[in-house]
Design a protein around this motif. Structure first.
Motif, PDB file in Angstrom:
ATOM      1  N   SER A 153       0.843  -1.205   0.000  1.00  0.00           N
ATOM      2  CA  SER A 153       0.000   0.000   0.000  1.00  0.00           C
ATOM      3  C   SER A 153       0.876   1.251   0.000  1.00  0.00           C
ATOM      4  O   SER A 153       2.043   1.207   0.401  1.00  0.00           O
ATOM      5  N   GLY A 154       0.277   2.347  -0.425  1.00  0.00           N
ATOM      6  CA  GLY A 154       0.889   3.670  -0.257  1.00  0.00           C
ATOM      7  C   GLY A 154       2.287   3.796  -0.827  1.00  0.00           C
ATOM      8  O   GLY A 154       2.578   3.322  -1.936  1.00  0.00           O
ATOM      9  N   ALA A 180       6.891  -7.492   1.344  1.00  0.00           N
ATOM     10  CA  ALA A 180       6.719  -8.081   2.672  1.00  0.00           C
ATOM     11  C   ALA A 180       5.704  -7.251   3.441  1.00  0.00           C
ATOM     12  O   ALA A 180       5.981  -6.104   3.800  1.00  0.00           O
ATOM     13  N   ALA A 233      -0.664  -7.508   4.919  1.00  0.00           N
ATOM     14  CA  ALA A 233      -1.864  -7.547   4.073  1.00  0.00           C
ATOM     15  C   ALA A 233      -1.585  -8.431   2.860  1.00  0.00           C
ATOM     16  O   ALA A 233      -1.158  -7.960   1.802  1.00  0.00           O
ATOM     17  N   ARG A 260      -3.601  -7.805  -0.595  1.00  0.00           N
ATOM     18  CA  ARG A 260      -3.168  -6.601  -1.321  1.00  0.00           C
ATOM     19  C   ARG A 260      -1.757  -6.787  -1.877  1.00  0.00           C
ATOM     20  O   ARG A 260      -1.453  -6.351  -2.980  1.00  0.00           O
ATOM     21  N   VAL A 314       6.415  -7.393  10.374  1.00  0.00           N
ATOM     22  CA  VAL A 314       7.817  -6.968  10.552  1.00  0.00           C
ATOM     23  C   VAL A 314       8.259  -6.981  12.017  1.00  0.00           C
ATOM     24  O   VAL A 314       9.457  -6.977  12.299  1.00  0.00           O
ATOM     25  N   ALA A 338       2.485   0.940  11.474  1.00  0.00           N
ATOM     26  CA  ALA A 338       1.126   0.661  11.973  1.00  0.00           C
ATOM     27  C   ALA A 338       0.327   1.959  11.978  1.00  0.00           C
ATOM     28  O   ALA A 338       0.322   2.702  12.964  1.00  0.00           O
ATOM     29  N   VAL A 394       6.198  -2.234  15.665  1.00  0.00           N
ATOM     30  CA  VAL A 394       6.140  -2.245  14.196  1.00  0.00           C
ATOM     31  C   VAL A 394       7.059  -1.167  13.619  1.00  0.00           C
ATOM     32  O   VAL A 394       7.873  -1.427  12.723  1.00  0.00           O
ATOM     33  N   VAL A 444      11.962   4.479   6.273  1.00  0.00           N
ATOM     34  CA  VAL A 444      11.008   5.586   6.153  1.00  0.00           C
ATOM     35  C   VAL A 444      10.656   6.086   7.555  1.00  0.00           C
ATOM     36  O   VAL A 444      10.088   5.367   8.373  1.00  0.00           O
ATOM     37  N   TYR A 502       4.260   7.290  17.925  1.00  0.00           N
ATOM     38  CA  TYR A 502       4.688   7.392  16.515  1.00  0.00           C
ATOM     39  C   TYR A 502       5.918   8.301  16.407  1.00  0.00           C
ATOM     40  O   TYR A 502       6.898   7.966  15.738  1.00  0.00           O
ATOM     41  N   ALA A 532      -4.180   5.114   3.764  1.00  0.00           N
ATOM     42  CA  ALA A 532      -4.183   5.182   5.232  1.00  0.00           C
ATOM     43  C   ALA A 532      -4.355   6.614   5.709  1.00  0.00           C
ATOM     44  O   ALA A 532      -5.197   6.912   6.560  1.00  0.00           O
ATOM     45  N   ALA A 533      -3.550   7.513   5.153  1.00  0.00           N
ATOM     46  CA  ALA A 533      -3.599   8.912   5.599  1.00  0.00           C
ATOM     47  C   ALA A 533      -4.931   9.547   5.227  1.00  0.00           C
ATOM     48  O   ALA A 533      -5.513  10.305   6.008  1.00  0.00           O
TER      49      ALA A 533
HETATM   50  N1  NAD Z   1       0.870   8.829   5.073  1.00  0.00           N
HETATM   51  C1  NAD Z   1       1.523   9.854   5.582  1.00  0.00           C
HETATM   52  O1  NAD Z   1       1.020  10.991   5.620  1.00  0.00           O
HETATM   53  C2  NAD Z   1       2.924   9.664   6.135  1.00  0.00           C
HETATM   54  C3  NAD Z   1       3.620  10.773   6.595  1.00  0.00           C
HETATM   55  C4  NAD Z   1       4.926  10.615   7.068  1.00  0.00           C
HETATM   56  C5  NAD Z   1       5.506   9.357   7.067  1.00  0.00           C
HETATM   57  N2  NAD Z   1       4.807   8.300   6.609  1.00  0.00           N
HETATM   58  C6  NAD Z   1       5.459   6.983   6.618  1.00  0.00           C
HETATM   59  O2  NAD Z   1       5.542   6.522   5.280  1.00  0.00           O
HETATM   60  C7  NAD Z   1       5.409   5.100   5.264  1.00  0.00           C
HETATM   61  C8  NAD Z   1       4.298   4.710   4.314  1.00  0.00           C
HETATM   62  O3  NAD Z   1       3.111   5.364   4.700  1.00  0.00           O
HETATM   63  P1  NAD Z   1       1.770   5.152   3.842  1.00  0.00           P
HETATM   64  O4  NAD Z   1       0.790   6.164   4.329  1.00  0.00           O
HETATM   65  O5  NAD Z   1       2.112   5.075   2.415  1.00  0.00           O
HETATM   66  O6  NAD Z   1       1.339   3.720   4.420  1.00  0.00           O
HETATM   67  P2  NAD Z   1       0.147   2.718   4.138  1.00  0.00           P
HETATM   68  O7  NAD Z   1      -0.675   2.575   5.370  1.00  0.00           O
HETATM   69  O8  NAD Z   1      -0.523   3.012   2.843  1.00  0.00           O
HETATM   70  O9  NAD Z   1       1.005   1.384   3.996  1.00  0.00           O
HETATM   71  C9  NAD Z   1       1.612   0.809   5.110  1.00  0.00           C
HETATM   72  C10 NAD Z   1       1.719  -0.671   4.842  1.00  0.00           C
HETATM   73  O10 NAD Z   1       2.356  -1.278   5.969  1.00  0.00           O
HETATM   74  C11 NAD Z   1       1.702  -2.500   6.213  1.00  0.00           C
HETATM   75  N3  NAD Z   1       1.909  -2.913   7.588  1.00  0.00           N
HETATM   76  C12 NAD Z   1       1.328  -2.421   8.707  1.00  0.00           C
HETATM   77  N4  NAD Z   1       1.758  -3.089   9.777  1.00  0.00           N
HETATM   78  C13 NAD Z   1       2.633  -4.027   9.326  1.00  0.00           C
HETATM   79  C14 NAD Z   1       3.402  -5.032   9.950  1.00  0.00           C
HETATM   80  N5  NAD Z   1       3.350  -5.235  11.269  1.00  0.00           N
HETATM   81  N6  NAD Z   1       4.192  -5.807   9.177  1.00  0.00           N
HETATM   82  C15 NAD Z   1       4.235  -5.638   7.837  1.00  0.00           C
HETATM   83  N7  NAD Z   1       3.508  -4.723   7.191  1.00  0.00           N
HETATM   84  C16 NAD Z   1       2.724  -3.923   7.929  1.00  0.00           C
HETATM   85  C17 NAD Z   1       0.232  -2.237   5.892  1.00  0.00           C
HETATM   86  O11 NAD Z   1      -0.473  -3.451   5.654  1.00  0.00           O
HETATM   87  C18 NAD Z   1       0.346  -1.359   4.669  1.00  0.00           C
HETATM   88  O12 NAD Z   1       0.336  -2.119   3.470  1.00  0.00           O
HETATM   89  C19 NAD Z   1       5.180   4.675   6.709  1.00  0.00           C
HETATM   90  O13 NAD Z   1       6.414   4.282   7.277  1.00  0.00           O
HETATM   91  C20 NAD Z   1       4.670   5.938   7.367  1.00  0.00           C
HETATM   92  O14 NAD Z   1       4.923   5.971   8.751  1.00  0.00           O
HETATM   93  C21 NAD Z   1       3.523   8.406   6.136  1.00  0.00           C
END
Ligand code: NAD
Length: 273
Positions: free
Chosen positions: A17-18, A37, A40, A43, A65, A94, A120, A147, A162, A199-200
């Motif tokens: 995802s994402g 890895a 989900a 997906r 993870v 997470a 996580v 990340v 977080y 997610a966001a």
């Molecule tokens: N979305 C934002 O606004 C934002 C901002 C700053 C940083 N980030 C960071 O960027 C990264 C990606 O964010 P995103 O919004 O694209 O994420 P997302 O939620 O779309 O994807 C996260 C993925 O991690 C997986 N995941 C969750 N727990 C897990 C586990 N225990 N083991 C394996 N997989 C697991 C989920 O199933 C999901 O596919 C993350 O590290 C997030 O903290 C996101």
């Protein structure tokens, strides 16, 4: 067509995802064989299908993870299926309503939520590094991209677990870069601002989104692909002399005076009158 990741093998956690999904797709499109890895499973299988339909190479491995056995298995799968390991991207976090959505304040936060977030978002990153590094070293070197988040760099009014986990990711990144640099393992972090991932989009209130947008220097929020391009750059040979760094990919969110949004509002009001 030759890609700059031809012959390389990458593990991408959170690749279903994402930003993780976008990273896996970009790397696969540039020639890498990718292990996705993620917890989900369905997906992740869908992302693999898209990559292979486009002529790329990818497999999905059901991975939590935060589980040492799973983290070891995702790395072993890369080596078993594709023969080596060159890149690890630790992107899983997470971010759901069950963890990030309940990460309130240090006084109120449920201790189980705190533990799951750290498990996580930080322990999982350490485990990925722990199992990947011996293979990166054995292959003559490689790149790790972790990340993090701007939440590690600036105070927010919610999300203490977080913030602590993502700050820990930066410390861990510099530690790994220092310890393994002589063995040609580079380790860098990306600190995104607001990524409009599923997610966001689901988690963010309209009010919070408006506040964050008013502080961006660039006119729009980032797509997962824009953050992924930064991750892929750090993983690529184009960044071969870059290690121990935190690359902030936030549209300028954290790079200006705190009064910037007030100034923008004043200008808009003056123009409207
Ligand atoms: N979305 C934002 O606004 C934002 C901002 C700053 C940083 N980030 C960071 O960027 C990264 C990606 O964010 P995103 O919004 O694209 O994420 P997302 O939620 O779309 O994807 C996260 C993925 O991690 C997986 N995941 C969750 N727990 C897990 C586990 N225990 N083991 C394996 N997989 C697991 C989920 O199933 C999901 O596919 C993350 O590290 C997030 O903290 C996101």
């Amino acid at each position: 067509m030759m890609g700059d990741f031809d012959g390389k093998v990458a593990v991408v956690t959170g690749g279903a995802s994402g930003a993780g999904e976008a990273t896996a797709k970009i790397m696969a499109g540039r020639g890498a064989a990718v292990v996705i890895a993620d917890v989900a499973q369905d997906r992740a299988a869908g992302v693999v299908k898209e990559i292979t339909a486009g002529g790329g190479r990818a497999v999905a491995v059901r991975t939590d993870v935060s589980d040492p056995a799973d983290a070891a298995a995702m790395v072993e799968r890369a080596v078993a299926d594709f023969g080596r390991l060159d890149v690890l991207v630790n992107c899983a976090a997470a971010l759901g309503p069950d963890v990030l959505g309940r990460d309130t304040t240090v006084v109120d936060v449920d201790l189980g939520v705190w533990e799951r977030s750290l498990a996580v978002d930080l322990f999982g990153v350490m485990l990925g590094c722990r199992f990947a590094i011996p293979h990166l070293v054995a292959g003559g070197g490689g790149a790790i991209v972790n990340v993090s988040s701007v939440a590690a760099l600036r105070g927010r009014w919610v999300g203490p677990a977080y913030a602590a986990a993502k700050a820990g990711v930066i410390g861990l990144t510099r530690n790994v870069a220092t310890t393994y640099g002589q063995r040609r393992v580079r380790c860098n972090a990306v600190a995104p601002g607001l990524i409009m991932s599923p997610a966001a989009t689901a988690m963010l209130s309209e009010a919070d989104r408006r506040i964050q947008e008013s502080h961006l220097l660039l006119p729009s929020r980032s797509t997962p692909e824009e953050v992924a391009e930064t991750v892929v750059f750090l993983a690529s040979d184009a960044a071969r002399y870059v290690t121990g760094q935190v690359l902030v990919a936030d549209g300028g969110l954290t790079s200006h005076s705190p009064s910037y949004a007030d100034w923008r509002r004043q200008v808009a009001e003056a123009e409207a009158s």
